[in-house]
Design an enzyme around this catalytic site. Structure first.
Site: not given
Ligand SMILES: NC(=O)c1ccc[n+]([C@@H]2O[C@H](COP(=O)([O-])OP(=O)(O)OC[C@H]3O[C@@H](n4cnc5c(N)ncnc54)[C@H](O)[C@@H]3O)[C@@H](O)[C@H]2O)c1
Length: 245
Positions: A135, A139
């Site tokens: 990701h 995040k």
């Protein structure tokens, strides 16, 4: 339908676009600066709220919607140990709650394939399993909610696995989830089975946040006017999904 957006970040802004495209009204937008507006007066005429905030704030936001009788769709990750409390509260109060760790319809197909593959591997044996999630660097939580759902799906069907660990060496009865943070990647998940002789991979890559926002808006359309607690399984079992409206 008249909607509220709670959390005006990357997801909130994408949801705003999809709501407009699909002809819905946005009656309220809440972010940190005006969070006190999440009250009875402002929620009075809202048909459904979409909540994408932070692990530290999701519980209170969702509780507030349930207590005021506003149906709420939430996708905030990293806090869900307390989700069962809110599901109980929602049922007791006759409210409506839809939670998904990932609103991408393709990821939810992956969840089903993941469970089926784990059941097949359980029958044949001989493979070690691992999960990798990649990701963007902003995040806040690791592992991703999606990777946890994948691990839970495997644990349900593969009798040799009982728990998961994140970025630590796994014991024989554990699944290792490896978390990588890189650039602006919206989300890549890989489930890998490895034997002495071969490797099987299930891999899903999200190309953009639009798919996540679209899934959340479709969930909001599904939830509107309902009571109860729902997940993507309920939505995918419903043959009224139209992604191209
Ligand atoms: N379920 C899914 O499909 C899915 C998809 C993408 C992101 N997510 C999750 O959704 C959450 C939000 O993701 P994002 O990429 O939009 O993050 P983001 O950081 O871009 O946005 C979060 C927003 O919430 C706001 N916020 C913080 N506290 C608040 C409060 N008390 N009330 C209202 N707003 C508040 C922040 O100011 C920010 O604007 C994260 O937990 C992420 O992991 C889930």
């Amino acid at each position: 339908m008249k909607t509220a957006i709670i959390g005006y970040g990357k997801m909130g802004r994408e949801i705003e676009k999809i709501l407009a495209e699909r002809g819905h009204e946005i009656g309220l937008i809440i972010d940190v600066d005006n969070r006190a507006d999440l009250d009875t007066r402002h929620l009075a005429e809202i048909d459904v709220a979409l909540e994408f905030t932070t692990p530290a704030t999701a519980y209170e936001n969702i509780r507030c919607c349930i207590d005021r009788g506003t149906p709420v769709v939430s996708g905030t990750t990293g806090w869900t140990a307390r989700l069962p409390e809110l599901e109980t509260r929602c049922r007791e109060k006759g409210g409506a709650l839809f939670y998904a760790s990932n609103f991408c319809l393709g990821v939810n197909l992956l969840f089903q394939l993941n469970r089926q593959l784990a059941a097949m591997i359980d029958r044949v044996g001989g493979y070690e399993v691992g999960i990798e999630e990649i990701h963007h660097t902003q995040k806040k939580d690791a592992p991703s909610g999606t990777a946890i759902t994948l691990a839970e799906g495997i644990i349900e069907h593969l009798h040799t696995k009982h728990s998961w660990v994140n970025d630590l060496p796994a014991a024989p009865d554990q699944i290792e989830i490896r978390s990588v943070r890189e650039g602006d990647i919206p989300g890549i998940h890989t489930i890998r089975y490895e034997s002495a002789d071969d490797r099987i991979e299930l891999r899903h890559a999200i190309k953009n946040r639009r798919t996540l926002a679209l899934g959340a808006v479709i969930a909001a359309e599904f939830l509107c006017g309902k009571q109860g607690v729902y997940t993507m399984k309920d939505l995918l079992g419903n043959n009224h999904i139209k992604t191209d409206e």
